[in-house]
Write an enzyme that holds these catalytic residues in place. Sequence first.
Site, PDB file in Angstrom:
ATOM      1  CG  ASP A 139      11.818  56.996  85.186  1.00 12.40           C
ATOM      2  OD1 ASP A 139      11.627  56.189  86.110  1.00 12.40           O
ATOM      3  OD2 ASP A 139      12.424  58.076  85.352  1.00 12.40           O
ATOM      4  CD  GLU A 197      14.019  57.711  91.005  1.00 14.38           C
ATOM      5  OE1 GLU A 197      14.554  58.408  91.897  1.00 14.38           O
ATOM      6  OE2 GLU A 197      14.683  57.226  90.071  1.00 14.38           O
TER       7      GLU A 197
HETATM    8 NI    NI Z   1      16.600  54.059  90.100  1.00 13.68          NI
END
Ligand code: NI
Length: 376
Positions: free
Chosen positions: A68, A124
Site C-alpha cells: 500500500d 500495512e
Molecule cells: Ni512502511
Amino acid sequence: MNQDELLRWRRHLHAHPELSFHEHETARFVEETLRSFGLTPTRPVPTGVMARLRKGPGPTLALRADMDALPIQEETDLPFRSQVPGVMHACGHDGHTAILLGVAQTLSEEPFSGEVRFLFQPAEELFPGGAESMVEAGVLEGVDAVLGLHLDATRPSGLIQIKSGPLQAAPDTFEIEIRGTGGHAAYPHLLVDPIAIAAEAILALQQVVSRHNDPLEPLVLSVTQIHGGSADNVIPPSVRLGGTVRSFNEELRRKVPEWMERILAGICQAHGGEYRLHYQRGYRPVVNPPELTERVRAILTDAGFQVEEARPVMGGEDFSAYQARVPGVFFFLGAGGPGYPHHHPRFQIDESSLQVGVQAFVALVRRLLAEGLSSD
Ligand code: NI
C-alpha cells in the site's frame, strides 16, 4: 535476476500507487507478473495475493511484502513519479513488492526442495492492517516460518540491520473528548471551558512518560490532534484530542490507558468538565525470536551481506500478526536516498537496494529450506 525488470516493476508500482485496502490494480499487476513466471496466484483477501512455489519435500517458508501507498501528494521530479493526485509510495512498499516479485522469478527458475509461499498483503499503513486478515484467511496454514523486510531510506544502501527481540513498537491510538458547557467568551465565569481543560490535559499527559513510566522502558505518548472552537468570541462546548501511544511491554501497554484516565478524571473534576477516552489497541509489537533471527543473521553474514545490529524503533508494523502464529523474522534493508524521511513528499530510495533485497531473500530461502526449519 534481471535488474532492468526489477526497476521496471518498482517504477510501475511507484507511478500507480493505491491506498490501503484499495490495492486493486496493484494486486492485478502482481498476479499477472507471478503468472508470467508460471505461478498460480490466489486472492486470500480482496486486495491481497498469495502464491505457492513447491519443489519437492521439505519445510514451508513464507516471504511477505506489503503493497500500500500513503495519502501524500508526491513532490519529487522523478520521471516515474505518482500519477495519482494525493497518493504516493512514500514508505518504500513499492520496493518491497518489486523485491518479492524478483524473488519469485529467481526461485521459479532454480532448484530447491520445499515450499516458498509469497504473501503480498494490503494495508500495512492502516489499522487494522492487511496482515491479520491474510492470516485469518489461512495464508499461514502449513507454514514453518515467515520473513519480511522494510527498506530504510535513512541508512546506507544495501546495509542490513537485524536484531533478536523487540524491534518495532505496538502502535496504539486514542481519542479524547473533553466536554464543558461553552458559551460567550466574555463571560468565562458563567461556563465550563473545555479548551482550557484540554490545554492542561495535554501538558499533564506528558507526565505519563516522564513521571509514571519506568525510564528504562521505551514509551511514547504523543497528542497529535486538537479540534475545537470556530469563533473568536465563542467558547465551544467540547474539544476533541487524538494521538498515539507506542510501547513494547504488554504490562506497560495495559497501564497507560489507566494512567491517562486518572489524569483526565482529575483535571476534569478540578474544573467541572467531563471527558471520554477511547483507547484503541493497534498492532502487536514486532518481536524477533532469537533462534531463527540468529540463523538469519548468520546466513546473511556468511553470504557476504553487510549486516549490523538494528536499533529498535517506535514505529509499528503489522508483520507482527504473522509472528503471533509462526516464527517470523523482520529486518531492515538500507536504501539511503537523498535524505528525506519515510512518509515525506520527497521520499526516495536508492534502487540498487532492491537487488540486494532479492539476493538476501533468495540466500535465506536456499539455506533455511536446505537446513530445515524447527517444526520439521
Ligand atoms: Ni512502511
